[in-house]
Design a protein around this motif. Structure first.
Motif, PDB file in Angstrom:
ATOM      1  N   TYR A   1       0.837  -1.207   0.000  1.00 51.84           N
ATOM      2  CA  TYR A   1       0.000   0.000   0.000  1.00 51.84           C
ATOM      3  C   TYR A   1       0.867   1.249   0.000  1.00 51.84           C
ATOM      4  O   TYR A   1       1.508   1.574   0.996  1.00 51.84           O
ATOM      5  N   LEU A   2       0.883   1.959  -1.121  1.00 52.57           N
ATOM      6  CA  LEU A   2       1.649   3.215  -1.207  1.00 52.57           C
ATOM      7  C   LEU A   2       0.696   4.367  -1.503  1.00 52.57           C
ATOM      8  O   LEU A   2       0.982   5.245  -2.323  1.00 52.57           O
ATOM      9  N   CYS A   3      -0.450   4.345  -0.831  1.00 48.77           N
ATOM     10  CA  CYS A   3      -1.530   5.268  -1.180  1.00 48.77           C
ATOM     11  C   CYS A   3      -1.970   6.128   0.010  1.00 48.77           C
ATOM     12  O   CYS A   3      -3.073   6.666   0.030  1.00 48.77           O
ATOM     13  N   GLY A   4      -1.097   6.291   0.979  1.00 49.92           N
ATOM     14  CA  GLY A   4      -1.439   7.096   2.150  1.00 49.92           C
ATOM     15  C   GLY A   4      -1.651   8.566   1.843  1.00 49.92           C
ATOM     16  O   GLY A   4      -2.192   9.304   2.658  1.00 49.92           O
ATOM     17  N   HIS A   5      -1.257   9.000   0.633  1.00 48.31           N
ATOM     18  CA  HIS A   5      -1.539  10.387   0.229  1.00 48.31           C
ATOM     19  C   HIS A   5      -3.004  10.566  -0.142  1.00 48.31           C
ATOM     20  O   HIS A   5      -3.480  11.683  -0.262  1.00 48.31           O
ATOM     21  N   SER A   6      -3.708   9.443  -0.374  1.00 51.85           N
ATOM     22  CA  SER A   6      -5.130   9.530  -0.733  1.00 51.85           C
ATOM     23  C   SER A   6      -6.020   9.140   0.432  1.00 51.85           C
ATOM     24  O   SER A   6      -6.958   9.848   0.770  1.00 51.85           O
ATOM     25  N   LEU A   7      -5.738   7.979   1.004  1.00 52.61           N
ATOM     26  CA  LEU A   7      -6.469   7.560   2.195  1.00 52.61           C
ATOM     27  C   LEU A   7      -5.534   6.758   3.084  1.00 52.61           C
ATOM     28  O   LEU A   7      -5.062   5.693   2.685  1.00 52.61           O
ATOM     29  N   GLY A   8      -5.268   7.297   4.258  1.00 51.85           N
ATOM     30  CA  GLY A   8      -4.396   6.613   5.205  1.00 51.85           C
ATOM     31  C   GLY A   8      -5.050   5.342   5.717  1.00 51.85           C
ATOM     32  O   GLY A   8      -6.277   5.193   5.687  1.00 51.85           O
ATOM     33  N   LEU A   9      -4.226   4.409   6.202  1.00 53.61           N
ATOM     34  CA  LEU A   9      -4.740   3.136   6.699  1.00 53.61           C
ATOM     35  C   LEU A   9      -5.387   3.303   8.074  1.00 53.61           C
ATOM     36  O   LEU A   9      -5.138   4.267   8.794  1.00 53.61           O
ATOM     37  N   GLN A  10      -6.192   2.310   8.411  1.00 55.31           N
ATOM     38  CA  GLN A  10      -6.920   2.354   9.689  1.00 55.31           C
ATOM     39  C   GLN A  10      -6.037   1.874  10.848  1.00 55.31           C
ATOM     40  O   GLN A  10      -5.577   0.732  10.845  1.00 55.31           O
ATOM     41  N   PRO A  11      -5.856   2.740  11.854  1.00 56.67           N
ATOM     42  CA  PRO A  11      -5.167   2.252  13.052  1.00 56.67           C
ATOM     43  C   PRO A  11      -6.023   1.177  13.732  1.00 56.67           C
ATOM     44  O   PRO A  11      -7.252   1.298  13.794  1.00 56.67           O
ATOM     45  N   LYS A  12      -5.370   0.150  14.239  1.00 58.14           N
ATOM     46  CA  LYS A  12      -6.124  -0.943  14.855  1.00 58.14           C
ATOM     47  C   LYS A  12      -6.859  -0.494  16.114  1.00 58.14           C
ATOM     48  O   LYS A  12      -7.785  -1.147  16.563  1.00 58.14           O
ATOM     49  N   THR A  13      -6.451   0.635  16.666  1.00 59.78           N
ATOM     50  CA  THR A  13      -7.070   1.126  17.906  1.00 59.78           C
ATOM     51  C   THR A  13      -8.360   1.917  17.673  1.00 59.78           C
ATOM     52  O   THR A  13      -9.075   2.211  18.624  1.00 59.78           O
ATOM     53  N   VAL A  14      -8.665   2.254  16.419  1.00 54.94           N
ATOM     54  CA  VAL A  14      -9.828   3.109  16.146  1.00 54.94           C
ATOM     55  C   VAL A  14     -11.107   2.522  16.729  1.00 54.94           C
ATOM     56  O   VAL A  14     -11.911   3.217  17.353  1.00 54.94           O
ATOM     57  N   LYS A  15     -11.279   1.225  16.530  1.00 50.07           N
ATOM     58  CA  LYS A  15     -12.524   0.585  16.926  1.00 50.07           C
ATOM     59  C   LYS A  15     -12.799   0.768  18.424  1.00 50.07           C
ATOM     60  O   LYS A  15     -13.917   1.088  18.827  1.00 50.07           O
ATOM     61  N   ALA A  16     -11.770   0.589  19.233  1.00 49.25           N
ATOM     62  CA  ALA A  16     -11.961   0.708  20.688  1.00 49.25           C
ATOM     63  C   ALA A  16     -12.336   2.140  21.082  1.00 49.25           C
ATOM     64  O   ALA A  16     -13.189   2.349  21.954  1.00 49.25           O
ATOM     65  N   TYR A  17     -11.715   3.118  20.434  1.00 51.24           N
ATOM     66  CA  TYR A  17     -12.045   4.519  20.736  1.00 51.24           C
ATOM     67  C   TYR A  17     -13.511   4.800  20.400  1.00 51.24           C
ATOM     68  O   TYR A  17     -14.228   5.434  21.172  1.00 51.24           O
ATOM     69  N   ILE A  18     -13.932   4.322  19.243  1.00 52.02           N
ATOM     70  CA  ILE A  18     -15.312   4.595  18.824  1.00 52.02           C
ATOM     71  C   ILE A  18     -16.293   3.831  19.703  1.00 52.02           C
ATOM     72  O   ILE A  18     -17.328   4.362  20.118  1.00 52.02           O
ATOM     73  N   GLU A  19     -15.938   2.581  20.009  1.00 47.99           N
ATOM     74  CA  GLU A  19     -16.869   1.769  20.806  1.00 47.99           C
ATOM     75  C   GLU A  19     -17.113   2.370  22.183  1.00 47.99           C
ATOM     76  O   GLU A  19     -18.216   2.286  22.723  1.00 47.99           O
ATOM     77  N   GLN A  20     -16.093   3.000  22.727  1.00 45.55           N
ATOM     78  CA  GLN A  20     -16.285   3.612  24.037  1.00 45.55           C
ATOM     79  C   GLN A  20     -17.341   4.719  23.969  1.00 45.55           C
ATOM     80  O   GLN A  20     -18.212   4.819  24.830  1.00 45.55           O
ATOM     81  N   ASP A  21     -17.270   5.523  22.913  1.00 48.58           N
ATOM     82  CA  ASP A  21     -18.253   6.601  22.784  1.00 48.58           C
ATOM     83  C   ASP A  21     -19.642   6.067  22.466  1.00 48.58           C
ATOM     84  O   ASP A  21     -20.643   6.580  22.958  1.00 48.58           O
ATOM     85  N   LEU A  22     -19.713   5.002  21.679  1.00 50.96           N
ATOM     86  CA  LEU A  22     -21.022   4.407  21.373  1.00 50.96           C
ATOM     87  C   LEU A  22     -21.646   3.831  22.642  1.00 50.96           C
ATOM     88  O   LEU A  22     -22.856   3.954  22.879  1.00 50.96           O
ATOM     89  N   LYS A  23     -20.805   3.230  23.458  1.00 51.39           N
ATOM     90  CA  LYS A  23     -21.283   2.628  24.703  1.00 51.39           C
ATOM     91  C   LYS A  23     -21.859   3.720  25.609  1.00 51.39           C
ATOM     92  O   LYS A  23     -22.926   3.572  26.206  1.00 51.39           O
ATOM     93  N   GLU A  24     -21.171   4.842  25.664  1.00 48.10           N
ATOM     94  CA  GLU A  24     -21.632   5.909  26.550  1.00 48.10           C
ATOM     95  C   GLU A  24     -22.897   6.574  26.022  1.00 48.10           C
ATOM     96  O   GLU A  24     -23.770   6.973  26.788  1.00 48.10           O
ATOM     97  N   TRP A  25     -23.005   6.635  24.715  1.00 50.89           N
ATOM     98  CA  TRP A  25     -24.246   7.153  24.122  1.00 50.89           C
ATOM     99  C   TRP A  25     -25.402   6.216  24.509  1.00 50.89           C
ATOM    100  O   TRP A  25     -26.479   6.656  24.910  1.00 50.89           O
ATOM    101  N   ALA A  26     -25.121   4.883  24.396  1.00 49.24           N
ATOM    102  CA  ALA A  26     -26.161   3.901  24.751  1.00 49.24           C
ATOM    103  C   ALA A  26     -26.539   4.025  26.229  1.00 49.24           C
ATOM    104  O   ALA A  26     -27.718   3.965  26.589  1.00 49.24           O
TER     105      ALA A  26
END
Ligand SMILES: *Cc1c(COP(=O)(O)O)cnc(C)c1O
Length: 423
Positions: A41-66
């Protein structure tokens, strides 16, 4: 030219990776797969790759919304009302600004418009905007529509910097010459920090100095510079800057964008601006009064309460940037891109040429390879094998070895595949 002592063999790439202090960060990202294997993958100038930690950060906020519903605005672990500030210090660090000068909000083109509302204030005598010819389309549309909005005609009010005949990049003396010749007519200089097509990085400090000496407002689009080059926006002192966070910054598709307004405008209450409640002085925001009173600094340009999930995703990425630091990233980047250039230049084929400047100070991670014939087919063929770059019509293949997650071995493999394909 770069003072590196590269070698052509695979063992060299392997050794470089072994001694790379940033090598472990590759493991922090998901690589897309093709044919059961990780893509090259040499395309980070267009769309960077997903950090593996993203899901946990988002899930915490979804949990608190719930669990909390509306109470999350004030009682979540990271309350949503001031949530965007979790990103302020790291953003300021990334672009070399004071906390007061930066905010994450909206998307890039929206922020560009908001900045022009305040900082493009054309008069009869001084109404021109300077951009690069072939600037990113969204920037072209934005400046043209702003010019028309003020009753001027882009045919006369838009000055497009064009490379000299036979050249691909714009020379610095062209930019300075234009500003010195036509400065009194120029209202706004709005260039990209790094041109998306050629990968050319501009000397933002100089452009700002020369432009402001002529009384011009200076703003930068840093879509391809943020997370790619070390920036010192406060010291360079442009009036404003905007950037997106899904390219080198790995915030995810459509992720919330960034905006810089120099400190000298922090309390310029008389500047025209489009207002919304999130830019209102936070001490009285929830009194819901009818009179708009902006926050000092960049936050005063906010319109709406921001998308928390998008902010969460950006936090995951910015935590990684904070840990690594732009200095270390840039050191690896200069070496990695120079290595790619070295390997491509081993190739005697005349079927392609590199248009990106050769001086490391004039470029970031990206090399733009011009392939006059059958380039698109070549690019598609590589993509089938899981080698991902970016094709831009009519003739440019843009690849970016991203220092955060690409390796020397990636670059070695790419050069090999490219050599076979171009033959
Ligand atoms: C990527 C990019 C954009 C994209 O704009 P959005 O508003 O984020 O869709 C705009 N300008 C430049 C220079 C870019 O590189």
């Amino acid at each position: 030219m770069t003072g590196f002592d590269f070698q052509t063999g695979e063992d060299f790439a392997v050794a470089m990776d072994k001694s790379d202090p940033l090598r472990s960060y590759r493991e922090h990202f998901f690589f897309p797969k093709r044919l059961g294997r990780d893509c090259l993958y040499l395309c980070g100038h267009s769309l960077g790759l997903q950090p593996k930690t993203v899901k946990a950060y988002i899930e915490q906020d979804l949990k608190e919304w719930a669990e909390l519903g509306v109470e999350g605005h004030f009682h979540a672990k990271h309350p949503w009302v001031p949530y965007h500030r979790l990103l302020t210090d790291q953003t300021a660090e990334l672009v070399g600004a004071k906390a007061l000068e930066v905010v994450v909000m909206n998307s890039l083109t929206v922020n560009l418009h908001l900045m022009m509302v305040s900082f493009y204030r054309p008069t009869k005598a001084r109404n021109k905007i300077v951009i690069e010819r072939g600037a990113f389309p969204s920037d072209q549309y934005a400046v043209q529509s702003q010019i028309r909005f003020h009753g001027f005609d882009p045919a006369t009010a838009l000055i497009e910097l064009t490379p000299l005949p036979g050249e691909s990049c714009i020379r610095e003396e062209q930019i300075e010459g234009l500003i010195e010749r036509s400065g009194e007519e120029i209202a706004l200089i709005m260039l990209c920090g790094v041109n998306y097509q050629t990968g050319q990085a501009f000397n933002m400090e100089r452009i700002t100095r020369v432009g402001q000496a002529q009384g011009c407002i200076v703003g930068f689009d840093l879509a391809h510079a943020a997370g790619n080059l070390p920036l010192h926006l406060h010291d360079w002192a442009p009036d404003f800057a905007v950037w997106c966070s899904y390219k080198y910054l790995n915030g995810g598709p459509g992720c919330i964008a960034g905006c810089f307004v120099h400190e000298r405008h922090a309390r310029a209450w008389d500047l025209p601006r489009f207002a919304g409640w999130w830019g209102h002085d936070e001490r009285s925001r929830f009194q819901m009064g009818p009179q708009f009173q902006p926050m000092p600094g960049a936050e005063g340009w906010q319109l709406s309460n921001p998308p928390i999930v998008s902010l969460a995703s950006l936090r995951a990425s910015m935590d990684i940037f904070h840990e690594v630091g732009m200095q270390r990233l840039r050191a690896k980047s200069i070496s990695l891109t120079s290595y790619l250039e070295f390997l491509l230049n081993q190739n005697s084929s005349t079927n392609f040429s590199i248009v990106t400047p050769r001086e490391p100070v004039q470029r970031g991670a990206q090399l733009s390879i011009r392939i006059p014939q059958n380039g698109r087919a070549l690019c598609n063929e590589l993509a089938k094998e899981g080698i991902i770059g970016d094709w831009r019509e009519p003739d440019t293949f843009r690849v970016a070895p991203v220092p955060l997650y690409n390796s020397y071995h990636d670059v070695f493999r790419f050069a090999g595949h490219f050599r076979s394909a171009i033959a």
